[in-house]
Scaffold this motif. Sequence first.
Motif, PDB file in Angstrom:
ATOM      1  N   VAL A  60       0.846  -1.196   0.000  1.00 56.76           N
ATOM      2  CA  VAL A  60       0.000   0.000   0.000  1.00 56.76           C
ATOM      3  C   VAL A  60       0.883   1.249   0.000  1.00 56.76           C
ATOM      4  CG1 VAL A  60      -1.748   1.298   1.294  1.00 56.76           C
ATOM      5  CG2 VAL A  60      -1.901  -1.191   1.140  1.00 56.76           C
ATOM      6  N   ASN A  61       2.033   1.196   0.674  1.00 58.60           N
ATOM      7  CA  ASN A  61       2.943   2.337   0.687  1.00 58.60           C
ATOM      8  C   ASN A  61       3.774   2.419  -0.592  1.00 58.60           C
ATOM      9  OD1 ASN A  61       3.258   1.564   4.047  1.00 58.60           O
ATOM     10  ND2 ASN A  61       2.528   3.549   3.400  1.00 58.60           N
ATOM     11  N   SER A  62       4.269   1.282  -1.058  1.00 64.05           N
ATOM     12  CA  SER A  62       5.174   1.308  -2.206  1.00 64.05           C
ATOM     13  C   SER A  62       4.461   1.487  -3.541  1.00 64.05           C
ATOM     14  CB  SER A  62       6.034   0.040  -2.235  1.00 64.05           C
ATOM     15  OG  SER A  62       5.222  -1.112  -2.372  1.00 64.05           O
ATOM     16  N   ASP A  63       3.208   1.029  -3.646  1.00 60.80           N
ATOM     17  CA  ASP A  63       2.481   1.120  -4.923  1.00 60.80           C
ATOM     18  C   ASP A  63       0.981   1.234  -4.656  1.00 60.80           C
ATOM     19  OD1 ASP A  63       1.997   1.163  -7.637  1.00 60.80           O
ATOM     20  OD2 ASP A  63       2.384  -0.969  -7.958  1.00 60.80           O
ATOM     21  N   PRO A  64       0.540   2.334  -3.998  1.00 59.60           N
ATOM     22  CA  PRO A  64      -0.856   2.433  -3.571  1.00 59.60           C
ATOM     23  C   PRO A  64      -1.867   2.411  -4.715  1.00 59.60           C
ATOM     24  CG  PRO A  64       0.225   4.561  -3.374  1.00 59.60           C
ATOM     25  CD  PRO A  64       1.296   3.545  -3.690  1.00 59.60           C
ATOM     26  N   GLU A  65      -1.479   2.922  -5.872  1.00 59.38           N
ATOM     27  CA  GLU A  65      -2.423   2.988  -6.985  1.00 59.38           C
ATOM     28  C   GLU A  65      -2.085   1.938  -8.053  1.00 59.38           C
ATOM     29  OE1 GLU A  65      -3.044   7.119  -8.109  1.00 59.38           O
ATOM     30  OE2 GLU A  65      -3.103   7.688  -5.997  1.00 59.38           O
ATOM     31  N   GLY A  66      -1.441   0.853  -7.582  1.00 57.55           N
ATOM     32  CA  GLY A  66      -1.079  -0.259  -8.462  1.00 57.55           C
ATOM     33  C   GLY A  66      -1.239  -1.568  -7.706  1.00 57.55           C
ATOM     34  N   GLU A  67      -0.108  -2.214  -7.366  1.00 57.12           N
ATOM     35  CA  GLU A  67      -0.126  -3.508  -6.687  1.00 57.12           C
ATOM     36  C   GLU A  67      -0.759  -3.447  -5.299  1.00 57.12           C
ATOM     37  OE1 GLU A  67       0.741  -6.537  -8.039  1.00 57.12           O
ATOM     38  OE2 GLU A  67       0.821  -5.309  -9.853  1.00 57.12           O
ATOM     39  N   GLY A  68      -0.904  -2.248  -4.744  1.00 55.51           N
ATOM     40  CA  GLY A  68      -1.492  -2.088  -3.411  1.00 55.51           C
ATOM     41  C   GLY A  68      -3.008  -1.924  -3.425  1.00 55.51           C
ATOM     42  N   TRP A  69      -3.673  -2.351  -4.519  1.00 56.64           N
ATOM     43  CA  TRP A  69      -5.139  -2.267  -4.580  1.00 56.64           C
ATOM     44  C   TRP A  69      -5.757  -3.136  -3.492  1.00 56.64           C
ATOM     45  CZ3 TRP A  69      -7.786  -6.816  -5.697  1.00 56.64           C
ATOM     46  CH2 TRP A  69      -7.027  -7.859  -6.248  1.00 56.64           C
ATOM     47  N   PHE A  70      -7.002  -2.840  -3.113  1.00 57.31           N
ATOM     48  CA  PHE A  70      -7.663  -3.538  -2.011  1.00 57.31           C
ATOM     49  C   PHE A  70      -8.648  -4.613  -2.478  1.00 57.31           C
ATOM     50  CE2 PHE A  70      -5.580  -0.432   0.251  1.00 57.31           C
ATOM     51  CZ  PHE A  70      -5.850  -0.446   1.605  1.00 57.31           C
ATOM     52  N   PHE A  71      -9.560  -4.254  -3.392  1.00 60.59           N
ATOM     53  CA  PHE A  71     -10.552  -5.233  -3.846  1.00 60.59           C
ATOM     54  C   PHE A  71     -11.087  -4.867  -5.219  1.00 60.59           C
ATOM     55  CE2 PHE A  71     -12.727  -2.075  -1.283  1.00 60.59           C
ATOM     56  CZ  PHE A  71     -13.883  -1.781  -1.990  1.00 60.59           C
ATOM     57  N   LYS A  72     -11.687  -5.868  -5.848  1.00 61.20           N
ATOM     58  CA  LYS A  72     -12.346  -5.683  -7.140  1.00 61.20           C
ATOM     59  C   LYS A  72     -13.808  -6.069  -6.971  1.00 61.20           C
ATOM     60  CE  LYS A  72      -8.225  -6.625  -9.829  1.00 61.20           C
ATOM     61  NZ  LYS A  72      -7.625  -7.255 -10.988  1.00 61.20           N
ATOM     62  N   LEU A  73     -14.666  -5.315  -7.640  1.00 58.03           N
ATOM     63  CA  LEU A  73     -16.085  -5.651  -7.569  1.00 58.03           C
ATOM     64  C   LEU A  73     -16.765  -5.429  -8.923  1.00 58.03           C
ATOM     65  CD1 LEU A  73     -17.459  -2.604  -7.327  1.00 58.03           C
ATOM     66  CD2 LEU A  73     -17.092  -2.951  -4.927  1.00 58.03           C
ATOM     67  N   THR A  74     -17.922  -6.065  -9.057  1.00 55.33           N
ATOM     68  CA  THR A  74     -18.751  -5.843 -10.243  1.00 55.33           C
ATOM     69  C   THR A  74     -19.693  -4.705  -9.905  1.00 55.33           C
ATOM     70  OG1 THR A  74     -19.214  -8.190  -9.859  1.00 55.33           O
ATOM     71  CG2 THR A  74     -19.579  -7.396 -12.022  1.00 55.33           C
ATOM     72  N   LEU A  75     -19.740  -3.722 -10.770  1.00 55.82           N
ATOM     73  CA  LEU A  75     -20.604  -2.558 -10.543  1.00 55.82           C
ATOM     74  C   LEU A  75     -22.071  -2.959 -10.640  1.00 55.82           C
ATOM     75  CD1 LEU A  75     -18.752  -0.035 -12.853  1.00 55.82           C
ATOM     76  CD2 LEU A  75     -18.717  -0.045 -10.364  1.00 55.82           C
ATOM     77  N   SER A  76     -22.872  -2.492  -9.691  1.00 54.40           N
ATOM     78  CA  SER A  76     -24.304  -2.761  -9.790  1.00 54.40           C
ATOM     79  C   SER A  76     -25.080  -1.523 -10.246  1.00 54.40           C
ATOM     80  CB  SER A  76     -24.856  -3.287  -8.459  1.00 54.40           C
ATOM     81  OG  SER A  76     -24.636  -2.367  -7.429  1.00 54.40           O
ATOM     82  N   ASP A  77     -24.453  -0.327 -10.182  1.00 54.69           N
ATOM     83  CA  ASP A  77     -25.129   0.889 -10.623  1.00 54.69           C
ATOM     84  C   ASP A  77     -24.087   1.867 -11.169  1.00 54.69           C
ATOM     85  OD1 ASP A  77     -26.604   3.175 -11.033  1.00 54.69           O
ATOM     86  OD2 ASP A  77     -27.396   3.288  -8.988  1.00 54.69           O
ATOM     87  N   THR A  78     -23.865   1.848 -12.476  1.00 53.25           N
ATOM     88  CA  THR A  78     -22.827   2.688 -13.073  1.00 53.25           C
ATOM     89  C   THR A  78     -23.121   4.181 -12.924  1.00 53.25           C
ATOM     90  OG1 THR A  78     -23.886   2.489 -15.233  1.00 53.25           O
ATOM     91  CG2 THR A  78     -22.089   0.955 -14.752  1.00 53.25           C
ATOM     92  N   SER A  79     -24.360   4.566 -12.669  1.00 44.79           N
ATOM     93  CA  SER A  79     -24.669   5.991 -12.511  1.00 44.79           C
ATOM     94  C   SER A  79     -23.979   6.569 -11.266  1.00 44.79           C
ATOM     95  CB  SER A  79     -26.172   6.221 -12.440  1.00 44.79           C
ATOM     96  OG  SER A  79     -26.702   5.737 -11.221  1.00 44.79           O
ATOM     97  N   GLU A  80     -23.598   5.716 -10.311  1.00 42.14           N
ATOM     98  CA  GLU A  80     -22.903   6.195  -9.104  1.00 42.14           C
ATOM     99  C   GLU A  80     -21.540   6.793  -9.441  1.00 42.14           C
ATOM    100  OE1 GLU A  80     -24.815   3.211  -5.764  1.00 42.14           O
ATOM    101  OE2 GLU A  80     -22.886   2.679  -6.659  1.00 42.14           O
ATOM    102  N   LEU A  81     -20.970   6.415 -10.579  1.00 40.03           N
ATOM    103  CA  LEU A  81     -19.668   6.945 -10.980  1.00 40.03           C
ATOM    104  C   LEU A  81     -19.738   8.457 -11.212  1.00 40.03           C
ATOM    105  CD1 LEU A  81     -18.673   4.131 -13.490  1.00 40.03           C
ATOM    106  CD2 LEU A  81     -17.744   4.469 -11.174  1.00 40.03           C
TER     107      LEU A  81
END
Length: 123
Positions: A86-107
């Motif tokens: 999380v410290n060395s690559d927070p926006e890469g290998e340090g990701w937390f989880f993946k999910l399937t979107l249920s409501d794309t309008s929330e973006l």
Amino acid sequence: MSLYFTEEHEWILVEGDIATVGITDHAQEQLGDVVFVEVPDEGKQFDKGDEAAVVESVKAASDVYSPVSGDVIEGNEALAEDPSLVNSDPEGEGWFFKLTLSDTSELEDLMSASDYKTYLKTL
């Protein structure tokens, strides 16, 4: 592929109907050395804003919220063995989880990268 950010310093990378979620570089800098991460299990369902994960550092413990509603398809198990990702690559290998979107309008409620940079200047 689209990248979004929240005011709580989560990032979300959307590819089709799959979203990868983590914390931003700013968030990990504020936390300091991350020593423990708890990610959600596959199959867990979240509504937008639900507490989804926990990150603990030498300074503090913090919740990570789901920026959108969806079903978890994968938690980053590598963080259990090496939370420092999380410290060395927070926006890469340090990701937390993946999910399937249920409501794309929330973006639509999330910030773009440029909006997030502007937001950080107000803090």
